[in-house]
Design a protein around this motif. Structure first.
Motif, PDB file in Angstrom:
ATOM      1  N   ALA A   1       2.172  -8.540  -6.880  1.00 41.74           N
ATOM      2  CA  ALA A   1       2.592  -9.219  -7.570  1.00 41.74           C
ATOM      3  C   ALA A   1       2.823  -9.918  -8.828  1.00 41.74           C
ATOM      4  O   ALA A   1       1.705 -10.107  -8.735  1.00 41.74           O
ATOM      5  CB  ALA A   1       3.355 -10.601  -7.247  1.00 41.74           C
TER       6      ALA A   1
ATOM      7  N   VAL B   1       4.190 -15.497  -1.328  1.00 46.06           N
ATOM      8  CA  VAL B   1       4.811 -14.043  -1.262  1.00 46.06           C
ATOM      9  C   VAL B   1       5.439 -13.626   0.113  1.00 46.06           C
ATOM     10  O   VAL B   1       5.187 -14.358   1.011  1.00 46.06           O
ATOM     11  CB  VAL B   1       3.145 -13.542  -1.489  1.00 46.06           C
TER      12      VAL B   1
ATOM     13  N   SER C   1       6.715  -9.411  -3.644  1.00 49.29           N
ATOM     14  CA  SER C   1       7.250 -10.738  -4.788  1.00 49.29           C
ATOM     15  C   SER C   1       7.288 -11.316  -4.516  1.00 49.29           C
ATOM     16  O   SER C   1       6.613 -12.351  -3.643  1.00 49.29           O
ATOM     17  CB  SER C   1       8.616  -9.976  -4.983  1.00 49.29           C
ATOM     18  N   TRP C   2       7.250 -12.053  -5.299  1.00 53.52           N
ATOM     19  CA  TRP C   2       7.574 -13.866  -5.220  1.00 53.52           C
ATOM     20  C   TRP C   2       8.486 -14.132  -4.631  1.00 53.52           C
ATOM     21  O   TRP C   2       9.303 -13.858  -5.322  1.00 53.52           O
ATOM     22  CB  TRP C   2       6.998 -14.514  -6.166  1.00 53.52           C
TER      23      TRP C   2
ATOM     24  N   LYS D   1       9.026 -11.050 -10.819  1.00 49.79           N
ATOM     25  CA  LYS D   1       8.159 -11.296  -9.982  1.00 49.79           C
ATOM     26  C   LYS D   1       7.997 -10.189  -8.682  1.00 49.79           C
ATOM     27  O   LYS D   1       8.193 -10.950  -7.752  1.00 49.79           O
ATOM     28  CB  LYS D   1       9.776 -12.347  -8.722  1.00 49.79           C
ATOM     29  N   THR D   2       8.105  -8.958  -8.955  1.00 50.56           N
ATOM     30  CA  THR D   2       8.752  -8.049  -8.241  1.00 50.56           C
ATOM     31  C   THR D   2       7.726  -6.621  -8.910  1.00 50.56           C
ATOM     32  O   THR D   2       8.188  -5.944  -9.926  1.00 50.56           O
ATOM     33  CB  THR D   2       9.977  -7.587  -7.496  1.00 50.56           C
TER      34      THR D   2
END
Length: 431
Positions: A286, A296, A429-430, A208-209
Motif C-alpha cells: 500500500a 491493511v 490498501s489502508w 491509500k490503494t
C-alpha cells in the motif's frame, strides 16, 4: 481444475510474524528481500565485468540482417538479433538455456512499436518499455550512449495487458525477469531484456490503494530456425536443434531452397521453447505514508496451470502482500499450434530500410545478390511481387474471462485450458 479459495481466505488473515523483513521505506512493488539480487549474482560468471559487444559481431558496426545486403550473403557476422550477454551452456547455440536475470525499477516510458522484424517476432510487434533500475540492479543497464534505462520488449500477442486490465505506463513500478541480451540490430549495441519471461507492474490507484498485475509468458523464440514447421512447435523435442541455424544463415538457405526448388514463398521457422521458472517472490505494498490508525486490507486473484503453485500472504505490519510462486516438474506447457502469415515485400523493405538507415528494395536486392552467384532468379515464383515471404504468426493468447479482477480472494490452479503458467492481480490498501 482446483480452486483454493479456502486456502486463500486463510492466507488473507496471515500476519507478518516470522515473515520477511520489509524496509520501512519500501516501494509499491519489489522483489522480496535479496532473493532476486542473490540470484543475479549467482548467474553472473565469476570473471564478468561488463557486456562484450563482440557477442554480436567481430565488427561491431555490423547490423543484424542489414549486413547481408551491405556485406554480402556469403559474409554474415551477426548471428543473433539479440545476442546473449551471458550464454547458455552450448557455445554453438548460446540462446538455448540462457540464464535469466531479474530487475526492479521504475518505468520511464512505454510505447507500442510500429516496426519490428516480423520474421523473429512470431507474436507480433513489441510493447517497448524503458525501465530505470533500482540501485541493486544498476549493473543490468548497459548502453554506450547516454541512456540510464534498460530497454525491454515483449511481443503484443503474448502479453496479456488487455485481459489483465492493466496497461503499463510511465512512472509505474515494474519487476521483470528474462534473458539479458545485446540488441545487434542497432550499433552501438545496447543491453535489453528481450523478452522478459515474468512481468509485474503496480501503481497507486489513489492515496491509500495500490493495484498490481503480474504474468509469466508461456513461450519465446530460441532464435534458432528450421525449414520444418512441425519442429518449430515441438516444444519437448530437444533433438530438433541439431540442424537449426541462426536466422541470417537460415534465411540464406530459405532463399536458395525457394529458388532452386521452385517454391511459391520464401519461409523459415523459429523454434519456440516453453518458458520455465524456479521461484518468484515479490511484494505489493500500500502507498506510504500509512494513515494514522489505519490497518491493511488486501485482495488478490491468481490463475495457474498444473505444476505452478501460488501463495499470497498479507503482511499486516508492513502493509504489503507477499506473493510466492514456484514451478515443479509436473508443469507441461500448452501445445502451440503452428500458424503463419504473409509479410509483404513492401513491409519487409520498409523494415530493412529502417534498420539500415537507407532505402532498400529487399526483393530486388535478393535477385541482385543471387545474380552475382551466377543465378538468374528474376522469374522465380518466390521472388514475384505477389508471392511475399511467409513468417510465423501466432494468434493472440487468451486468459480465462475475469483476469482483470482482483477480488474476491481466489487462487485457481489446474487451469490447463489457457496457456499462461500464471497470471493475476493484487490490490492492497489502508482502511
Amino acid at each position: 481444475m482446483k480452486c483454493i479459495a479456502c486456502v486463500a481466505v486463510v492466507l488473507c488473515g496471515c500476519s507478518s510474524a516470522g515473515g520477511p523483513v520489509v524496509p520501512a521505506d519500501r516501494p509499491l512493488l519489489s522483489f522480496t528481500g535479496t532473493s532476486a539480487t542473490d540470484a543475479n549474482k549467482a548467474a553472473l560468471p565469476k570473471a564478468f565485468t561488463r557486456p562484450d559487444e563482440h557477442n554480436c559481431a567481430a565488427d561491431t558496426t555490423r547490423i543484424y540482417l542489414g549486413e547481408l545486403f551491405v556485406n554480402g550473403l556469403d559474409n554474415p557476422e551477426v548471428s543473433w538479433h539479440w545476442a546473449p550477454i551471458v550464454s547458455g551452456a552450448q557455445p554453438a547455440q548460446p540462446t538455448l538455456g540462457q540464464p535469466e536475470f531479474s530487475v526492479a525499477g521504475t518505468l520511464r516510458g512505454v510505447d507500442d512499436s510500429g516496426d519490428d522484424v516480423l520474421a523473429d517476432h512470431p507474436f507480433g510487434l513489441d510493447v517497448d518499455a524503458d525501465l530505470e533500475p533500482d540501485p541493486g540492479y544498476a549493473f543490468i543497464q548497459f548502453d554506450t550512449r547516454t541512456s540510464t534505462t534498460l530497454h525491454t520488449e515483449v511481443e503484443t500477442r503474448i502479453f496479456p495487458r488487455t485481459a489483465l486490465g492493466y496497461a503499463p505506463a510511465a512512472n509505474d513500478r515494474a519487476l521483470m525477469r528474462g534473458v539479458w541480451v545485446l540488441d545487434c540490430g542497432h550499433p552501438p549495441y545496447g543491453a535489453e531484456m528481450h523478452p522478459p519471461t515474468f512481468t509485474a507492474y503496480s501503481r497507486a490507484a489513489d492515496a491509500k490503494t495500490t493495484i498490481a498485475a503480474a504474468a509469466v509468458m508461456p513461450y519465446r523464440s530460441t532464435l534458432l530456425f528450421t525449414q520444418d514447421a512441425g519442429a518449430a512447435v515441438a516444444l519437448d523435442n530437444t533433438a530438433r536443434y541439431g540442424t537449426a541455424k541462426p536466422f541470417a544463415l537460415a534465411m540464406v538457405d530459405a532463399v536458395q531452397n525457394a529458388v532452386l526448388l521452385n517454391q511459391d514463398h520464401i519461409t523459415t521457422h523459429a523454434m519456440m521453447t516453453a518458458n520455465r521458472f524456479d521461484k518468484l517472490d515479490f511484494l505489493v505494498c500500500a502507498p506510504l505514508p500509512k494513515p494514522a490508525g489505519a490497518s491493511v486490507d488486501a485482495s488478490w486473484r491468481f490463475t495457474a496451470r498444473t505444476g505452478v503453485k501460488v501463495i499470497a500472504t498479507k503482511l499486516d505490519a508492513s502493509g504489503c502482500v507477499r506473493v510466492e510462486a514456484s514451478m515443479d516438474a509436473t508443469y507441461k506447457p500448452m501445445a502451440l499450434t503452428y500458424a503463419d502469415a504473409p509479410w509483404s515485400w513492401q513491409a519487409l523493405s520498409d523494415s530493412a530500410s529502417s534498420q539500415l538507415g537507407q532505402s532498400i528494395d529487399v526483393r530486388q536486392a535478393i535477385i541482385d545478390a543471387l545474380k552475382t552467384r551466377g543465378l538468374d532468379a528474376s522469374s522465380a515464383p518466390s521472388l514475384q511481387i505477389d508471392h511475399p515471404p511467409r513468417v510465423d504468426a501466432y494468434a493472440a493468447l487468451q486468459t480465462r474471462p475475469g483476469a482483470d479482477q482482483d477480488s474476491p480472494v481466489q487462487i485457481v490452479t489446474g487451469a490447463d485450458d489457457q496457456p499462461y503458467p500464471l497470471y493475476g492481480r493484487v490490490r492492497v490498501s489502508w482502511k
